[in-house]
Design a protein around this motif. Structure first.
Motif: not given
Length: 742
Positions: A265-270, A323-331
């Motif tokens: 999962i992306p960094y810093q996502v719990q 698009r809808a969840t934290a499975l994709e984030t922007r650093f």
């Protein structure tokens, strides 16, 4: 003196007092709390933690000590702040999912990626890792400056020697006063390779460095989906936004079914909050392609996503989740650090590497000079010992017979005070022949080392070769194996899946109904124009639009702004619907000009009530913002009056003063937004209607149920911004061309 100061009050403007104190606070936060030093990549609390553990001899080969002991030493000697903040910093340096290269090795419960906190510091233990040893290498060899601690009883290093490229390898994040920093972790082997390339090619560009340092390498892995141009711009300027995604695979199940398994999962996502977010969206029915989510994680992450049906496309399912969840984030990349002069500034990749390399050069010079001084002191003593062996009997006689043998020895053999003192402190067994050979061997070895260090300090090329050797040692130690292997996959920019919205909604024919008082609803099927519709008392139909549930509807408002409505989100049924002003930010004094489905590849002529207009591409007639987007800039008292397809070669415009003007379409400029140009000149009046048509086919208008075409338009032909002439006989008194609006 105390009497002179006591009772003295000095008046000062409040603004001056506040600004001075706030500036002092801001500088303290920036310099001593929030921003890392580019040379060792550490904030003060982290530096003090590592140095305190060094003093406690908590190296990787020693046993563990209670974290409470470490925190107590740090707080009592170096960092006069709360113990909780110090312990939180210690825990973060030990968490493998927070630090790419942990500086502290923990024993006990140090939290997990679900967001659970670490155990109390009285239960956990810690010691330094090998990486921290590299940061400290040379700390006792005058490699860096020291300063007094807050109470003046101890001293602490201003910066660590930093043989490990910690700033880029572990990253940093912090919020100061008026500025912040956000640096992602990177692969230590790649950082070292880029640093070596910069040493060997000082004029290397950021693009060349990125061939070695490919991008962030997060401890939790994942996938970076950005193109090379975006990465280059971010690392060149020190600022940017990098998109990261979870990594997933499709696993086949029985009877043709399948599931998605998320392993990173992306960094810093719990993880726990991510699952809660997905579950909530499932409950709200905002993820129609997803059937269920399960957490099967043990030592490693394993999130199982079940599709709604086996016919669902896996790529489409993941696109909807990204698009809808934290499975994709922007650093947010913001490389704001304290440079070598402890000045806060945003630095690009090349500047950061250069700052670290310059620090390594300074450390090498200082350590070399320190070693030379130590060698000189030892050689001085060894020279004195050799004098003893050459004149052993005389030295013994002087020591036995003289009351003050030191000055006599110094005079007799031209010795320094240090040499004479060393001779007097010699043990008798040191006078053995074997001992003399060892001293001569040590003298020879130290003399050779001294010569080598002097040559090193006299040649900049040799110094940089030595630095490259040290960097390669770090690269071989930490850039290989399980710890050094790249975890984050670098991919090209992921395409935006435009059809995701259609996949999330069942496609069906609907009719959108808008009343004059601004109530909107949708009914299933395409209704006929004469269909019976019910409205609130005193209200009636304003617009009827036949479309599909997957369409995005454009609403043009009289205030010159354009809004986009999702057909699937409009209230359904035969009720009154919902007020349009609850869906978009539309003021009470503004009305709806038109509701339609624009052709993204087409063009439209827009005009204000004052007769000014321009041609706008159809792709511009949409806005994802609730507040909409301004297309037509209006002056006080004006409204958006028309928007017609620009299909043809001439424009016909008629004003409320019953004057018709025809002119070539090429005279109207094309632009995405603006105030436009004058289409027709009015002395008293305003725009009534406008139409784009093909001159060779004639101008057509509707009169009742019939249509009429005027082929001869020479009388009304002119240029843009003229007044025009009275329209042909039989032109509607309403001043409208009629017919289909779009």
């Amino acid at each position: 003196m105390l009497d002179e100061v006591s009772g003295h009050i000095e008046d000062a403007p409040l603004s001056n007092a506040l600004s001075e104190r706030y500036l002092a606070y801001a500088l303290s936060t920036i310099m001593s709390r929030s921003l890392p030093d580019a040379r060792d990549g550490l904030k003060p609390v982290h530096r003090r933690l590592i140095y305190a553990m060094h003093q406690l001899k908590l190296d990787p080969r020693s046993g563990f000590k209670k974290c409470a002991r470490v925190v107590g030493d740090v707080m009592g000697k170096f960092h006069p702040h709360g113990d909780s903040s110090i312990y939180e910093a210690l825990v973060r340096l030990a968490q493998e999912f927070s630090s790419r290269f942990p500086l502290i090795e923990g024993q006990g419960n140090f939290g997990n990626i679900d967001g659970d906190n670490a155990a109390a510091m009285r239960y956990t233990e810690s010691r330094l890792t090998g990486i921290a040893e590299f940061l400290l290498r040379g700390i006792d060899e005058n490699a860096v400056d020291f300063r007094p601690t807050y109470d003046g009883e101890e001293s602490e290093p201003v910066v660590l020697p930093g043989a490990f490229p910690n700033l880029l390898a572990n990253g940093a994040a912090g919020i100061a006063v008026g500025m912040a920093t956000s640096i992602p972790p990177h692969n230590a082997g790649e950082v070292c390779a880029a640093a070596v390339h910069l040493v060997q090619n000082p004029e290397a560009s950021t693009q060349e460095l990125l061939k070695h340092l490919r991008g962030p390498d997060f401890p939790t892995g994942g996938e970076l989906v950005e193109d090379e141009a975006t990465l280059l711009a971010a690392y060149e300027s020190g600022r940017g936004s990098l998109r990261t995604r979870a990594r997933w695979t499709k696993e086949a199940q029985k009877n043709g079914t399948w599931v998605i398994v998320v392993t990173e999962i992306p960094y810093q996502v719990q993880k726990s909050r991510l699952i809660e977010q997905v579950a909530l969206l499932l409950q709200e029915k905002k993820l129609p392609l997803l059937g269920d989510i399960r957490d099967e994680s043990a030592e490693h992450i394993r999130l199982v996503l079940e599709p709604k049906a086996r016919t669902v496309d896996a790529e489409m399912l993941m696109a909807s989740l990204f698009r809808a969840t934290a499975l994709e984030t922007r650093f947010a990349l913001n490389m704001n650090v304290l440079d070598g002069g402890r000045t806060p500034r945003v630095m690009g990749l090349k500047a950061l590497l250069r700052c670290w390399l310059d620090h390594r050069h300074e450390v090498l010079v200082r350590r070399s000079n320190h070693r030379l001084e130590a060698i000189a002191r030892r050689l001085e003593i060894l020279d004195g010992y050799l004098v003893v062996y050459l004149n052993l009997d005389e030295v013994i006689r002087i020591i036995r017979s003289e009351d003050q043998p030191r000055p006599v020895l110094m005079k007799a053999f031209s010795l320094s005070e240090t040499q004479a003192e060393a001779i007097l402190n010699m043990r008798l067994r040191a006078l053995r022949r074997l001992e003399e050979q060892e001293i001569r061997g040590e003298h020879k070895k130290l003399s050779a080392e001294q010569k080598g260090l002097q040559a090193l300090l006299g040649d900049a090329g040799k110094r940089w070769d030595k630095i490259v050797t040290e960097i390669n040692e770090v690269r071989e130690t930490f850039g290989a194996g399980a710890l050094g292997a790249r975890r984050t996959k670098i991919s090209a920019a992921a395409p935006v899946v435009e059809i995701v919205a259609e996949a999330l909604v069942e496609r069906e024919a609907i009719t959108v109904i808008l009343s004059q008082k601004g109530w909107i609803r949708a009914q299933k099927g395409h209704l006929a124009d004469d269909a019976e519709l019910k409205f609130k008392e005193g209200d009636r139909l304003d617009c009827l639009l036949r479309c599909e549930s997957t369409d995005r509807i454009t609403l043009l408002a009289t205030n010159g702004r354009v809004y986009t409505l999702k057909a699937s989100e409009l209230p359904r049924g035969r009720g009154d619907g919902q007020a349009i002003r609850l869906l978009i930010d539309l003021a009470n004094e503004d009305g709806v000009l038109r509701l339609f489905l624009p052709d993204a590849n087409g063009k439209y002529l827009v005009a204000s009530s004052a007769g000014r207009g321009f041609v706008v591409p159809g792709a511009e007639l949409s806005s994802e913002r609730r507040a909409g987007k301004t297309i037509l800039a209006l002056r006080p008292g004006e409204e958006w009056a028309a928007c017609v397809p620009a299909k043809g070669d001439h424009v016909a415009v008629i004003g409320s003063n019953r004057k018709l003007l025809v002119f070539p379409l090429v005279e109207v400029p094309e632009m995405p937004k603006g105030a436009g140009v004058a289409l027709q000149k009015y002395k008293d009046g305003s725009l009534s209607d406008v139409k784009v048509f093909t001159l060779a086919e004639g101008l057509t208008w509707r009169l009742g149920d019939k249509t009429r075409t005027e082929p001869k338009l020479t009388e009304w032909l002119g240029v843009r911004a003229q007044v025009g002439r009275m329209p042909p006989n039989g032109f509607p008194k309403s001043g409208k061309f009629g017919g289909e609006a779009g």
